[in-house]
Design a protein around this motif. Structure first.
Motif, short mmCIF file in Angstrom:
data_model
loop_
_atom_site.label_atom_id
_atom_site.label_comp_id
_atom_site.label_asym_id
_atom_site.label_seq_id
_atom_site.Cartn_x
_atom_site.Cartn_y
_atom_site.Cartn_z
N TYR A 1 113.42 21.75 -24.80
CA TYR A 1 112.03 20.66 -24.75
C TYR A 1 111.65 20.32 -24.45
CZ TYR A 1 117.85 20.66 -23.16
OH TYR A 1 119.54 21.70 -23.88
N ARG A 2 110.66 20.86 -25.65
CA ARG A 2 109.32 20.09 -25.44
C ARG A 2 108.14 20.86 -24.52
NH1 ARG A 2 109.96 14.01 -27.46
NH2 ARG A 2 108.59 14.00 -26.00
N ARG A 3 108.77 21.71 -24.19
CA ARG A 3 107.85 22.40 -23.07
C ARG A 3 108.44 24.10 -22.86
NH1 ARG A 3 109.93 18.89 -19.53
NH2 ARG A 3 109.00 17.90 -20.03
N PHE A 4 107.13 24.97 -22.53
CA PHE A 4 107.32 26.33 -21.68
C PHE A 4 106.30 26.15 -20.64
CE2 PHE A 4 104.42 27.14 -25.05
CZ PHE A 4 103.79 28.36 -23.85
N VAL B 1 103.38 25.49 -14.12
CA VAL B 1 102.58 24.53 -14.71
C VAL B 1 102.97 25.19 -16.41
CG1 VAL B 1 100.51 24.62 -16.15
CG2 VAL B 1 100.42 24.88 -13.93
N TYR B 2 102.97 23.61 -16.72
CA TYR B 2 103.79 23.40 -17.96
C TYR B 2 103.51 22.35 -19.05
CZ TYR B 2 108.49 23.86 -15.62
OH TYR B 2 109.44 24.90 -14.81
N LEU B 3 103.36 23.71 -20.27
CA LEU B 3 102.87 22.97 -21.79
C LEU B 3 104.00 21.69 -22.44
CD1 LEU B 3 100.16 22.79 -23.54
CD2 LEU B 3 101.44 24.75 -24.59
N GLN B 4 103.58 20.99 -22.67
CA GLN B 4 104.35 20.66 -23.35
C GLN B 4 103.88 21.02 -25.67
OE1 GLN B 4 104.71 16.10 -22.39
NE2 GLN B 4 103.31 15.90 -21.99
N VAL B 5 104.70 21.38 -25.66
CA VAL B 5 104.05 21.21 -27.57
C VAL B 5 105.72 20.73 -28.19
CG1 VAL B 5 103.97 23.47 -26.23
CG2 VAL B 5 106.42 23.09 -26.79
N PRO B 6 104.49 20.27 -29.73
CA PRO B 6 105.86 19.50 -30.34
C PRO B 6 106.95 20.15 -30.34
CG PRO B 6 103.27 20.05 -30.94
CD PRO B 6 103.43 20.74 -30.35
N PRO C 1 103.57 19.80 -40.19
CA PRO C 1 103.01 18.85 -39.87
C PRO C 1 103.48 19.10 -38.36
CG PRO C 1 103.87 16.63 -41.05
CD PRO C 1 104.10 18.34 -41.53
N PHE C 2 102.98 18.52 -37.15
CA PHE C 2 103.12 18.82 -36.00
C PHE C 2 103.12 17.19 -35.45
CE2 PHE C 2 102.00 22.98 -36.64
CZ PHE C 2 103.46 24.16 -36.12
N THR C 3 103.63 16.43 -34.45
CA THR C 3 103.90 15.51 -34.07
C THR C 3 103.77 15.96 -32.58
OG1 THR C 3 105.84 15.17 -35.48
CG2 THR C 3 105.50 13.54 -33.36
N SER C 4 103.02 15.44 -31.85
CA SER C 4 102.56 15.20 -30.25
C SER C 4 103.59 14.47 -29.68
CB SER C 4 101.03 14.01 -29.77
OG SER C 4 101.25 14.32 -28.65
N PRO C 5 103.86 15.58 -27.92
CA PRO C 5 105.12 15.26 -27.06
C PRO C 5 104.94 14.36 -26.56
CG PRO C 5 104.25 17.41 -27.14
CD PRO C 5 103.23 16.65 -28.15
#
Length: 165
Positions: free
Chosen positions: A16-19, A46-51, A126-130
């Motif tokens: 779900y684009r985070r941890f 604190v969660y980090l959004q990830v691609p 490539p990675f796409t910004s969340p």
């Protein structure tokens, strides 16, 4: 300069684009926050959004006595947040698998700063910004191949207690 107190390394499988890093005493939930920022924070978490393309991410957590020097670059991104940790006992939280306690030792309950650094593996991109509303390609600088070790993303999280006056 701060003194390194403890280190814990693991590999996270974000979904779900985070941890996130969560105080184990806190009920986890999705914070009502600004999704245009990489770090999402609320009391105790604190969660980090990830691609969405990130499947595996090695993470190095460092506990410091005082503010450390930033991790040497290059990085795809870096951000800091302040967070209250009621027990100072942390777990890594991934939405579908819940929270797993981690053995990182923090000095005591209280208010902490967390500095997150991350880099993406250009070989796996490539990675796409969340980030909302600005999705697009993310930077994938060279220079962190050893930490990436073929994985999609590497994160360094530096944590230190801040004094209350």
């Amino acid at each position: 300069m701060g003194r390194l107190l403890d280190v814990f390394e693991t590999t996270v499988h974000p979904n779900y684009r985070r941890f996130g890093l969560v105080d184990t005493s806190v009920d986890t939930y999705t914070p009502n926050v600004d999704f245009s920022e990489w770090l999402l924070s609320a009391p105790g978490m604190v969660y980090l959004q990830v691609p969405s393309e990130v499947i595996r991410a090695p993470v190095r957590l460092e506990s410091w006595s005082t503010e450390p020097a930033p991790g040497p670059g290059p990085w795809s991104g870096q951000a800091e947040v302040e967070v209250e940790l009621p027990t100072a006992e942390l777990g890594i939280e991934v939405i579908t698998s819940g929270m797993d306690p981690i053995p990182l030792i923090l000095p005591s309950p209280g208010t902490y700063k967390m500095r997150w650094h991350w880099v993406f593996n250009r070989e796996n991109g490539p990675f796409t910004s969340p980030l909302i509303p600005s999705p697009g390609p993310v930077e994938t600088p060279l220079g962190r191949e050893e930490e990436l070790d073929g994985e999609d993303q590497y994160c360094l999280v530096q944590i230190w207690r801040i004094s209350q006056t």
